[in-house]
Design a protein around this motif. Sequence first.
Motif: not given
Length: 262
Positions: A5-9
């Motif tokens: 899943t794409v996530a903001i660091p």
Amino acid sequence: MSGHTVAIPDDGAFASFKAECLSEEGWRMSCNKGGITVWTQGLEEGNSVHQIKCRMVCKDVSAETMYDVLHDIEYRRKWDTNVIETFDIGKLTVNADVGYYSWKCPKPLQNRDVITLRSWLPIGKDYIIMNYSVKHVKYPQKKDMVRAVSIQTGYMIQSQGPKACTLTYMANIDPRGSLPKWVVNKSSHYLAPRAMKKINKAGLKYSEWKQKHNPGYKPWLYPEQTTLPSIPLSELSIQHAESLENIDESSLAETQEREDSD
């Protein structure tokens, strides 16, 4: 970044990146000259993932200026002689966006490109900019490019007073190709140090250049200035290397190229 899943660091991701930039465990020093040190991991022939780390003290360039240099996409088009095309696609948050970057590879290798989710964070007087590869349906792989995968790549800038900084570049990349040994050696002994020198030189000239090119426009510092469209995370997915073609360039011989003037 790993996972599906794409996530903001988050703060933990930045802290982990900083720790790896500072760590020498598991890294092998491959070059140390001219004030630039290069370490590598897994840069053996046939290894699909290449890891490289470079560090340089930039004299007469403040951490703040270097941070601006590495963010300013218009200035990058001027100093980065490896760039073919680069542009921002859209913003995610005040300190994260999505962008495209393609670059020249040593001939006769095919050129590479990436779509990355980039995020940045000032930590006291230090700064981190880092990215990882994502997919966007509107920017599929091009026929004349090899789509590489940034597992995690970025810069750490550490202030060394008002007029100096230490710059660390760390790249964990799958170039999607079985590369010949001469490319591997050239990357760590020549290309990486040369790129660091160009960044340092760009830092020395940035203030003068910026005064003549929209001097107040710095959306990485003032997010209200950005004109980028907002992108929902749902439009992005993780770029897994396995879904991309892996080309075999291991038998290609090096060709003589005219060097770019610095």
